[in-house]
Design a protein around this motif. Structure first.
Motif, PDB file in Angstrom:
ATOM      1  N   LEU A  46       0.839  -1.193   0.000  1.00  0.00           N
ATOM      2  CA  LEU A  46       0.000   0.000   0.000  1.00  0.00           C
ATOM      3  C   LEU A  46       0.876   1.245   0.000  1.00  0.00           C
ATOM      4  CD1 LEU A  46      -2.881   1.185   0.233  1.00  0.00           C
ATOM      5  CD2 LEU A  46      -2.632   1.040   2.704  1.00  0.00           C
ATOM      6  N   ALA A  47       0.684   2.102  -0.997  1.00  0.00           N
ATOM      7  CA  ALA A  47       1.500   3.303  -1.128  1.00  0.00           C
ATOM      8  C   ALA A  47       0.603   4.510  -1.354  1.00  0.00           C
ATOM      9  CB  ALA A  47       2.494   3.166  -2.274  1.00  0.00           C
ATOM     10  N   VAL A  48       1.118   5.684  -0.970  1.00  0.00           N
ATOM     11  CA  VAL A  48       0.426   6.959  -1.173  1.00  0.00           C
ATOM     12  C   VAL A  48       1.249   7.777  -2.151  1.00  0.00           C
ATOM     13  CG1 VAL A  48      -0.315   9.108  -0.077  1.00  0.00           C
ATOM     14  CG2 VAL A  48      -0.650   6.931   1.101  1.00  0.00           C
ATOM     15  N   VAL A  49       0.568   8.428  -3.092  1.00  0.00           N
ATOM     16  CA  VAL A  49       1.237   9.241  -4.090  1.00  0.00           C
ATOM     17  C   VAL A  49       0.534  10.587  -4.177  1.00  0.00           C
ATOM     18  CG1 VAL A  49      -0.185   8.420  -6.015  1.00  0.00           C
ATOM     19  CG2 VAL A  49       2.130   9.252  -6.472  1.00  0.00           C
ATOM     20  N   GLY A  50       1.268  11.611  -4.548  1.00  0.00           N
ATOM     21  CA  GLY A  50       0.665  12.923  -4.714  1.00  0.00           C
ATOM     22  C   GLY A  50       0.671  13.725  -3.427  1.00  0.00           C
ATOM     23  N   PRO A  51       0.123  14.938  -3.466  1.00  0.00           N
ATOM     24  CA  PRO A  51       0.173  15.831  -2.301  1.00  0.00           C
ATOM     25  C   PRO A  51      -0.639  15.286  -1.128  1.00  0.00           C
ATOM     26  CG  PRO A  51      -1.240  16.746  -4.031  1.00  0.00           C
ATOM     27  CD  PRO A  51      -0.551  15.571  -4.632  1.00  0.00           C
ATOM     28  N   ASP A  52      -0.057  15.391   0.053  1.00  0.00           N
ATOM     29  CA  ASP A  52      -0.720  14.982   1.298  1.00  0.00           C
ATOM     30  C   ASP A  52      -0.134  15.837   2.415  1.00  0.00           C
ATOM     31  OD1 ASP A  52      -2.192  13.656   3.221  1.00  0.00           O
ATOM     32  OD2 ASP A  52      -0.882  11.890   3.286  1.00  0.00           O
ATOM     33  N   PRO A  53      -0.415  17.163   2.387  1.00  0.00           N
ATOM     34  CA  PRO A  53       0.313  18.099   3.259  1.00  0.00           C
ATOM     35  C   PRO A  53       0.162  17.821   4.750  1.00  0.00           C
ATOM     36  CG  PRO A  53      -1.591  19.159   2.235  1.00  0.00           C
ATOM     37  CD  PRO A  53      -1.410  17.844   1.541  1.00  0.00           C
ATOM     38  N   HIS A  54      -0.978  17.322   5.191  1.00  0.00           N
ATOM     39  CA  HIS A  54      -1.186  17.092   6.622  1.00  0.00           C
ATOM     40  C   HIS A  54      -1.128  15.618   6.997  1.00  0.00           C
ATOM     41  CE1 HIS A  54      -2.219  21.301   6.970  1.00  0.00           C
ATOM     42  NE2 HIS A  54      -3.150  21.160   6.042  1.00  0.00           N
ATOM     43  N   GLY A  55      -0.814  14.764   6.051  1.00  0.00           N
ATOM     44  CA  GLY A  55      -0.693  13.342   6.339  1.00  0.00           C
ATOM     45  C   GLY A  55      -2.010  12.630   6.546  1.00  0.00           C
ATOM     46  N   ALA A  56      -3.146  13.287   6.233  1.00  0.00           N
ATOM     47  CA  ALA A  56      -4.450  12.667   6.474  1.00  0.00           C
ATOM     48  C   ALA A  56      -4.657  11.446   5.583  1.00  0.00           C
ATOM     49  CB  ALA A  56      -5.565  13.682   6.243  1.00  0.00           C
ATOM     50  N   ILE A  57      -4.219  11.542   4.321  1.00  0.00           N
ATOM     51  CA  ILE A  57      -4.407  10.420   3.401  1.00  0.00           C
ATOM     52  C   ILE A  57      -3.597   9.219   3.863  1.00  0.00           C
ATOM     53  CG2 ILE A  57      -4.052   9.637   1.033  1.00  0.00           C
ATOM     54  CD1 ILE A  57      -4.571  12.488   0.109  1.00  0.00           C
ATOM     55  N   ALA A  58      -2.342   9.448   4.215  1.00  0.00           N
ATOM     56  CA  ALA A  58      -1.496   8.340   4.663  1.00  0.00           C
ATOM     57  C   ALA A  58      -2.046   7.709   5.939  1.00  0.00           C
ATOM     58  CB  ALA A  58      -0.068   8.834   4.884  1.00  0.00           C
ATOM     59  N   SER A  59      -2.560   8.533   6.858  1.00  0.00           N
ATOM     60  CA  SER A  59      -3.081   8.002   8.122  1.00  0.00           C
ATOM     61  C   SER A  59      -4.274   7.094   7.895  1.00  0.00           C
ATOM     62  CB  SER A  59      -3.474   9.153   9.056  1.00  0.00           C
ATOM     63  OG  SER A  59      -2.342   9.930   9.395  1.00  0.00           O
ATOM     64  N   LEU A  60      -5.201   7.516   7.028  1.00  0.00           N
ATOM     65  CA  LEU A  60      -6.375   6.693   6.767  1.00  0.00           C
ATOM     66  C   LEU A  60      -6.025   5.479   5.911  1.00  0.00           C
ATOM     67  CD1 LEU A  60      -9.131   9.389   6.117  1.00  0.00           C
ATOM     68  CD2 LEU A  60      -8.872   7.928   8.112  1.00  0.00           C
TER      69      LEU A  60
END
Length: 732
Positions: A46-60
């Motif tokens: 599982l990876a996250v790509v693109g803008p995630d300034p507050h880390g909300a996407i990665a956390s969820l």
């Protein structure tokens, strides 16, 4: 009405809307972005790509369960550059033989002038690719919700539609079928947790992607039916039942807006129809800051909200709804029955469908009628006492303690019954002491004024005896200490006694010991401070203050100086000698000589003759003691009456390793009061137990193990190491 309108809204507080890219596709390469666009791996696949300034996407995203044989990439792609990077990165990230889940809004829908980006990636990877047709939401607790559904793209160009939710729950197809066949007058929407039903009305705006209902976590094992919408009347119960009766009765019914009554009515109907219990959330289920599932109740207009102390109710075919699970802010109290907690020896608090019921331990014939009382979703009713009976004064400190446990948002919604108790919700005047226990509600003397450095207590004291009196009668020092503790904990300030006459010095000292707080009182020769005692500290005598109230900073610094640790304990007499607190053998046997040193390993400490037939024990630390003549000398050592402090010193001398430990010290002494157990626990800095049937005013029904245990008030033992059935330490 199966889907929300495809509009981009601000992310809600607890879910994230994956915004659709502004253009570009894998077939439109652009300059590769820098290292800021690198894949951020938050799981094995599982990876996250693109803008995630507050880390909300990665956390969820990190909460999502792994998917066998599938690499998932989650992100918000801003334009052609992001798509170009993803086109280059995916062949490296997705190994041969694996599939890809492209969790990017719009990745499965046709792009301008070309097919879906996911179709091009499937051909490039020669692997299956799953992508959402439209907007995608990340859901708290781990999950994704595609508003218009997922699509499966094969390398050979085949396309197949899928469900909306990932991971896909077993109930999804059944629920989405119901959404397409809503009853007249009812709007139905698919939401991550299940189905949302509310009253249809002309010109009612469509819900947006920032609606809180989209943040309700998904339970893969059971569907959630959300009833109501802020600003609309509750939906018709019969129409709703005709829609959901085909669902598995394990459903959770949640109220939203002004639909709490409708939710309970629906749950009762389903429970009777299937003859099985049905659970109701007292608001919208959501995750709190500690990732615990709680219910948030919104007002009818959706403007105000709060977290009710009871998150869920269980409805049955007959009988009133009952709370499910523990009440968090009461969970550290000792259980007193299903949904009930012990406040002290005379009062328990029970969680009910209407709120909280503060009552005596045995309510008898009143139980059924009171528990059937309905509640209001926007208010917290606290019912006090038994119907038709007057309230004694000793309930006031209990209510004060209960209010202190509530959050500010819950306290602001409290309604007392009887209403005469509502004055407890109004902060005291700045000219009043913190606690008024004086008979006939006396006023403070003229010399006193409020000083924030002290916890002030107004008392009526009998001049000749120094006995404290309240409207309920004379109060023993131990009882007074527990009453004040209910008001004071966890206030760390020294206690200032404002008496109509001087409090007896030994009473002052016992209060200091019971509260584990410096206690200041006025005597005939001036002001004195009594200091709390513990066996691990060198005891200090009462200190006379050199200044009058409000006292100088130097005086306060002197009395608040931490005491020095006590030196390591040694045997109380020379080797082979029999000290005052010598152990005894079985009844009739000659006294044993004192050991050459304290033995912490021996589980039995006999400070009195051991009765015949005394059980051998289970290895628990046990003290056999003899009772003294009164509360001020409650024990005997070698036949001589001694105070509780002298008794604690004797125990610490014989078993120094027992003090300050989390294991309870069991006391075999016959009948004993809870305040005395607390006093010994404070002295020893260890939990102290007595047989429940021998502790005054403790209902036998509350004794799960046969032992009643209290813990020290000073927090000397790590609370996490103490048995949950014991009293917990006040948090300081």
């Amino acid at each position: 009405m199966g889907a929300f309108p495809s509009v981009i809204a601000e992310p809600s507080r607890t879910s994230v809307v994956m915004a659709r890219g502004s253009g570009g596709s894998p077939s439109q390469p652009g300059a590769r972005r820098g290292t800021a666009s690198a894949l951020n791996w938050v799981g094995e696949q599982l990876a996250v790509v693109g803008p995630d300034p507050h880390g909300a996407i990665a956390s969820l995203a990190a909460l999502m369960p792994p998917e066998s044989g599938v690499v998932t990439v989650v992100g918000q792609l801003a334009g052609p550059d992001d798509w170009a990077f993803l086109t280059e990165a995916l062949p490296i990230a997705v190994p041969p033989g694996s599939a890809a889940r492209l969790a990017v809004s719009g990745a499965g829908m046709d792009a301008a002038g070309s097919g879906p980006p996911a179709a091009a990636l499937a051909r490039q990877l020669q692997a299956d690719v799953y992508a959402p047709s439209g907007q995608l939401l990340l859901i708290p607790g781990g999950g994704m919700f595609a508003i218009d559904g997922w699509r499966w793209f094969a390398p050979d160009g085949r396309v197949r539609r899928g469900g909306r939710r990932h991971p896909r729950p077993h109930w999804e197809a059944e629920v989405d079928t119901l959404v397409r066949h809503a009853a007249p007058g009812v709007r139905a929407y698919a939401v991550p947790a299940g189905i949302w039903l509310f009253t249809d009305a002309p010109h009612l705006p469509e819900p947006g992607l920032d609606d809180l209902v989209l943040a309700v976590p998904m339970d893969r094992d059971r569907v959630t039916v959300v009833l109501g919408r802020p600003g609309t009347p509750p939906p018709d119960a019969e129409a709703v039942f005709s829609l959901v009766e085909a669902l598995d009765p394990s459903m959770l019914i949640a109220s939203y807006g002004d639909a709490a009554g409708a939710a309970l009515q629906l749950a009762g109907t389903v429970a009777r129809h299937w003859d099985t219990p049905v659970e109701v959330a007292t608001g919208l289920p959501t995750l709190d800051g500690a990732d615990r599932l709680v219910s948030v109740s919104l007002d009818a207009d959706g403007q105000g909200w709060w977290t009710p102390p009871v998150s869920r109710l269980r409805c049955t075919a007959d009988g009133p709804p009952v709370p499910v699970g523990p009440v968090d802010f009461l969970a550290d109290l000792r259980p007193a029955g299903p949904g009930s907690y012990r406040l002290n020896e005379r009062w328990v608090v029970e969680a009910t469908q209407f709120g909280l019921w503060v009552r005596p331990p045995f309510a008898g014939q009143h139980l059924g009628d009171v528990r059937r009382r309905p509640g209001q979703s926007r208010r917290l009713m606290i019912l006090v006492g038994l119907p038709g009976l007057p309230l004694p004064d000793d309930v006031l400190p209990v209510l004060h303690m209960l209010l202190n446990r509530l959050t500010a948002e819950a306290r602001a919604r409290v309604d007392f019954e009887p209403a005469e108790l509502d004055h407890l919700l109004t902060p005291d005047s700045t000219d009043r002491p913190d606690v008024v226990l004086a008979a006939q509600r006396s006023t403070p003397p003229r010399w006193w004024h409020r000083d924030s450095r002290f916890f002030a207590v107004l008392l009526t004291v009998d001049g000749p005896t120094g006995t404290v009196r309240t409207d309920a009668g004379d109060v023993e020092p131990g009882q007074l200490g527990e009453i004040l503790a209910a008001y004071r904990d966890p206030d760390p300030r020294p206690v200032l006694l404002i008496g109509s006459a001087p409090v007896a010095p030994d009473v002052e000292q016992l209060l200091a010991d019971q509260l584990q707080a410096v206690t200041i009182g006025r005597r005939a020769d001036g002001w004195w401070a009594s200091l709390p005692r513990r066996v691990d500290r060198q005891p200090r005598p009462a200190i006379r203050l050199t200044t009058a109230f409000p006292f100088s900073d130097d005086d306060l610094a002197t009395v608040l100086t931490p005491p020095r640790p006590a030196p390591p304990r040694a045997p109380s007499g020379p080797p082979g000698a029999a000290p005052l607190q010598a152990p005894f053998g079985p009844a009739g046997a000659a006294p044993l000589r004192a050991p050459s040193g304290p033995s912490d390993a021996a589980p039995l400490l006999a400070l009195a003759p051991v009765p015949e037939g005394f059980p051998a024990g289970d290895g628990s630390r046990t003290v056999v003691a003899a009772r003294g003549p009164d509360q001020r000398q409650p024990f005997r050592l070698d036949g001589r009456p001694v105070t509780a402090w002298e008794f604690a010193i004797a125990v610490a001398d014989q078993r120094p390793g027992w003090a300050g430990r989390p294991e309870p010290v069991r006391l075999e002494v016959g009948e004993i009061a809870e305040p005395m157990l607390r006093l010994l626990a404070n002295y020893l800095r260890a939990p102290v137990s007595a047989r429940s049937r021998l502790v005054a005013d403790v209902p036998s029904a509350t004794a799960a193990s046969g032992w009643f245990t209290v813990t020290p008030r000073d927090g000397g033992v790590d609370p996490s190491s103490v048995d949950p059935h014991q009293r917990s330490f006040p948090q300081r």
